[in-house]
Design an enzyme around this catalytic site. Structure first.
Site, PDB file in Angstrom:
ATOM      1  N   ARG A  91     -34.339 -94.385 -36.392  1.00 53.07           N
ATOM      2  CA  ARG A  91     -33.445 -95.490 -36.004  1.00 53.07           C
ATOM      3  C   ARG A  91     -33.712 -95.794 -34.531  1.00 53.07           C
ATOM      4  O   ARG A  91     -33.761 -94.890 -33.701  1.00 53.07           O
ATOM      5  CB  ARG A  91     -31.971 -95.125 -36.157  1.00 53.07           C
ATOM      6  CG  ARG A  91     -31.538 -94.718 -37.550  1.00 53.07           C
ATOM      7  CD  ARG A  91     -30.015 -94.521 -37.604  1.00 53.07           C
ATOM      8  NE  ARG A  91     -29.600 -93.660 -38.686  1.00 53.07           N
ATOM      9  CZ  ARG A  91     -29.468 -94.034 -39.952  1.00 53.07           C
ATOM     10  NH1 ARG A  91     -29.734 -95.281 -40.286  1.00 53.07           N
ATOM     11  NH2 ARG A  91     -29.080 -93.184 -40.884  1.00 53.07           N
ATOM     12  N   HIS A 143     -37.710 -87.533 -40.970  1.00 50.67           N
ATOM     13  CA  HIS A 143     -36.481 -87.493 -40.180  1.00 50.67           C
ATOM     14  C   HIS A 143     -36.682 -86.771 -38.847  1.00 50.67           C
ATOM     15  O   HIS A 143     -35.749 -86.625 -38.067  1.00 50.67           O
ATOM     16  CB  HIS A 143     -35.380 -86.796 -41.006  1.00 50.67           C
ATOM     17  CG  HIS A 143     -34.009 -86.925 -40.433  1.00 50.67           C
ATOM     18  ND1 HIS A 143     -33.303 -85.838 -39.958  1.00 50.67           N
ATOM     19  CD2 HIS A 143     -33.208 -88.004 -40.258  1.00 50.67           C
ATOM     20  CE1 HIS A 143     -32.119 -86.240 -39.522  1.00 50.67           C
ATOM     21  NE2 HIS A 143     -32.032 -87.547 -39.682  1.00 50.67           N
ATOM     22  N   TYR A 146     -23.704 -90.302 -28.940  1.00 46.72           N
ATOM     23  CA  TYR A 146     -24.030 -89.108 -29.717  1.00 46.72           C
ATOM     24  C   TYR A 146     -24.462 -88.005 -28.749  1.00 46.72           C
ATOM     25  O   TYR A 146     -25.215 -88.258 -27.813  1.00 46.72           O
ATOM     26  CB  TYR A 146     -25.205 -89.356 -30.672  1.00 46.72           C
ATOM     27  CG  TYR A 146     -24.933 -90.214 -31.877  1.00 46.72           C
ATOM     28  CD1 TYR A 146     -23.832 -91.048 -31.946  1.00 46.72           C
ATOM     29  CD2 TYR A 146     -25.808 -90.207 -32.950  1.00 46.72           C
ATOM     30  CE1 TYR A 146     -23.608 -91.846 -33.057  1.00 46.72           C
ATOM     31  CE2 TYR A 146     -25.594 -91.006 -34.068  1.00 46.72           C
ATOM     32  CZ  TYR A 146     -24.489 -91.829 -34.112  1.00 46.72           C
ATOM     33  OH  TYR A 146     -24.266 -92.616 -35.204  1.00 46.72           O
ATOM     34  N   ARG A 204     -19.853 -80.306 -37.778  1.00 43.93           N
ATOM     35  CA  ARG A 204     -19.100 -81.544 -37.622  1.00 43.93           C
ATOM     36  C   ARG A 204     -18.606 -82.110 -38.945  1.00 43.93           C
ATOM     37  O   ARG A 204     -17.476 -82.525 -39.073  1.00 43.93           O
ATOM     38  CB  ARG A 204     -19.964 -82.598 -36.924  1.00 43.93           C
ATOM     39  CG  ARG A 204     -19.183 -83.851 -36.537  1.00 43.93           C
ATOM     40  CD  ARG A 204     -20.083 -84.995 -36.151  1.00 43.93           C
ATOM     41  NE  ARG A 204     -20.598 -85.702 -37.311  1.00 43.93           N
ATOM     42  CZ  ARG A 204     -21.856 -86.084 -37.464  1.00 43.93           C
ATOM     43  NH1 ARG A 204     -22.743 -85.786 -36.561  1.00 43.93           N
ATOM     44  NH2 ARG A 204     -22.246 -86.727 -38.533  1.00 43.93           N
TER      45      ARG A 204
END
Length: 693
Positions: A378, A438, A471, A567
């Protein structure tokens, strides 16, 4: 071995528990009120994704089991769906209560969120003119008839008004109006009439409702109109066709079109919508018995509230924490000199992401740089990362970019980036259709003294300037040739999977990551059995891989103390006597989204520390290309462990993940108040100032 039925918490219900923690932040009156309403937006956005992905998957499984005649599995999955729906309804009630409390709280600061019933003559006149001059141009009602396929017309990122058109006390027709929040802010600030002390905000939804008659007048005869909001969420799954003569980009483009017409898995609607109107909506959307029809408050698509404006005092939102400049970079003329001097570890958003973009900017024109390799999952919509890669090509350098076209909900953006990069002369690779990529890697190859030297970046987060501000993520820059050469080999593996690669240092999914992690856990078990120091600290987003969970259960039973910071989803059940009594888990939800994946193994007093792109999920271990990297520098290892320990001592924003995942806050007892994200900022700021050198 633990009993499989009782010692794995359902991941879907665990995810809902995570979103309850987000809702707790909205309810927390110690948070500034504007931040509280923004947490409602985050909660809503999360819930959209939950239905697109998780609930859609459960729904598919029900039909698959039924079609295959697997009655028992079908019933178990139906029970899970019922538990999901029950929990969501309870959370929706909590959401509505919190929302009402926040609206009342805003009024105490003279900020008023107006509804139609709150408007005076001045408001009505101003809003009528605003509608005609600013909003009407974006309104295109869809008049419903047998030819209109409503499901295919709706965008699941939008809010809609369902309008009933009445004549002679009877609904003669229905229409749908999209609230045009893609074209303008959903929040309209009304100029003050007299006192400038009071400030008024109204939503586009209410402005449209106020002006409904002007939309239809002259086109349809009616006595009166009614409008209620609703929002639909689609199944996000898609399949990739197998036509040989189509490129991978074309296949992905076709697959994205499937998502646009996918069946709904949830419809959330204004609870005041009349029964007959709701019945008509349900019929037109072809909602099955396994779809979720959820009544709620008047406003849908609360995700827009992430951008709720602060029109009051500065203290109504969080005070900014200025991002820190790394002295390890700033003390040198070039990034390459800095990385040559020592490995550098950054932690966003506490550190400036500028250091990453500067690494690429300098690589783009440095005469010594020969090749840049990077993988994209991303990136920001206005990406300096992409700009530097294109600049590098213009400077005659080789640039190879691996673009992951299946980054969920970023597929369209990545297809466009792939085309942009290709047109600029970048070599674009897509990896293997069977494995999603990823990892967060960049390798810059320079010629130094007649030899090629690799500089590597290993990260836990994306190369994205926007998310790097909200983030938390680690970035490691290194010139260690053993690590950098293995990073280079990952790119070879992606482009040429038939060539065998060996990774001594890196944890690379799906090749060796699971095995390496299991060996590390087993070493801790052996150390515990031999009376040596043992222990594991685990920080990840999600934990649901049962094989790794079983390894942690075995470690717990051997006396290994395991502390986890998770999380999101957590299928491991801590604190079960004889199974997991040595495992404690917390979750931290605060102003920044906790995103790093970090592993620490005590290793008989000489800790091994890793940062990784991989969560402990089966997909990350077996069906994705992920990279975990060891931290070898002693100071950097200590820094990571210090940061994790701060989170483990959090007494304000940490919740206990218990057997039933009820999210109690960590009991403070006699300990001082400690908010780990703020303490982390202070800790890193002191390091950059040299205060604790």
């Amino acid at each position: 071995m633990p009993d499989s039925k009782n010692n794995y918490y359902p991941r879907e219900l665990s995810w809902l528990s995570f979103n309850q923690r987000v809702l707790q932040e909205a309810a927390d009156k110690t948070n500034p009120i504007i931040e509280r309403i923004r947490f409602l937006g985050i909660y809503s956005n999360n819930m959209d994704e939950f239905y697109r992905v998780r609930v859609a998957d459960v729904k598919r499984k029900i039909f698959i089991h039924m079609n295959e005649g697997e009655t028992e599995q079908a019933e178990q999955t139906k029970e899970l769906m019922e538990e999901i729906q029950e929990k969501v309804l309870g959370m929706t009630e909590d959401f509505d209560r919190v929302h009402l409390d926040i609206v009342k709280g805003l009024a105490r600061y003279n900020i008023f969120l107006l509804g139609e019933e709150d408007l005076n003559d001045y408001h009505t006149e101003w809003l009528t003119n605003y509608f005609k001059n600013k909003i009407l141009r974006h309104i295109a009602p869809v008049l419903l008839n047998k030819k209109v396929k409503l499901v295919s017309r709706l965008n699941d990122s939008a809010t809609y008004l369902y309008v009933s058109i009445h004549k002679n006390d009877k609904a003669i027709a229905y229409s749908v109006i999209e609230v045009p929040s893609q074209n303008m802010s959903r929040f309209v600030v009304i100029p003050p009439e007299k006192s400038r002390k009071k400030k008024y905000i109204i939503l586009l939804d209410d402005i449209i409702r106020l002006n409904l008659e002007s939309i239809f007048k002259g086109f349809i005869e009616f006595d009166h109109l009614e409008a209620y909001s609703f929002k639909m969420t689609r199944d996000s799954e898609y399949s990739i066709n197998d036509e040989i003569d189509e490129s991978y980009v074309d296949k992905m483009s076709d697959s994205m079109k499937q998502r646009l017409i996918a069946e709904p898995v949830r419809v959330v609607h204004d609870a005041r919508m009349p029964t007959e109107m709701l019945k008509d909506l349900k019929k037109r959307l072809k909602i099955s018995s396994y779809d979720s029809l959820i009544p709620s408050g008047a406003y849908r698509n609360f995700k827009d509230f992430i951008g709720f404006p602060n029109i009051g005092r500065d203290y109504l939102e969080n005070k900014k924490l200025p991002a820190l400049t790394s002295k390890d970079f700033s003390e040198y003329d070039t990034v390459f000199d800095a990385i040559t001097a020592k490995d550098i570890l950054l932690y966003y958003p506490y550190h400036r992401f500028l250091h990453v973009t500067e690494f690429l900017r300098q690589a783009a024109f440095d005469p010594s740089v020969k090749h840049i390799r990077l993988n994209i999952y991303r990136v920001a919509s206005k990406s300096r990362v992409i700009s530097s890669l294109i600049d590098a090509v213009d400077n005659g350098k080789k640039v190879t970019v691996v673009v992951e076209l299946r980054a969920r909900f970023d597929e369209e953006n990545n297809i466009e980036w792939a085309k942009t990069l290709t047109d600029a002369g970048v070599k674009v690779a897509f990896g293997m259709p069977s494995l999603k990529i990823h990892s967060k890697l960049c390798v810059v190859t320079r010629e130094e003294k007649g030899e090629l030297v690799n500089y590597a970046h290993f990260g836990t987060g994306n190369f994205n300037e926007k998310t790097a501000k909200i983030y938390t993520d680690f970035s490691l820059f290194t010139r260690n040739q053993e690590l950098a050469n293995e990073a280079r080999a990952v790119f070879t593996f992606i482009e040429q999977p038939y060539r065998r690669q060996k990774f001594q240092h890196l944890q690379v999914s799906p090749l060796n990551a699971r095995t390496k992690i299991q060996l590390l856990v087993r070493q801790e078990i052996q150390n515990a059995n031999e009376g040596l120091k043992s222990g594991i600290i685990l920080k990840i987003n999600n934990l649901d891989d049962k094989l790794l969970i079983d390894d942690l259960y075995k470690a717990s039973q051997a006396g290994v103390r395991i502390k986890a910071i998770i999380r999101g989803m957590c299928s491991l059940v801590p604190g079960v006597k004889g199974v997991s009594e040595n495992i404690s888990i917390i979750s931290v939800v605060d102003r920044f989204l906790e995103h790093p994946r970090v592993l620490v193994f005590e290793n008989a007093g000489d800790p091994k520390v890793f940062i990784s792109s991989a969560d402990w999920m089966t997909r990350n271990m077996d069906f994705r290309i992920e990279v975990g990297c060891p931290i070898y520098d002693t100071d950097l290892k200590a820094k990571v462990i210090d940061i994790l320990n701060m989170q483990l001592r959090d007494t304000l924003k940490a919740r206990v993940i218990n057997e039933k995942q009820t999210n109690p806050y960590v009991a403070r007892g006699n300990r001082k108040k400690l908010r780990s994200q703020i303490e982390t900022y202070k800790y890193l700021k002191a390091i950059e100032k040299g205060d604790n050198a």
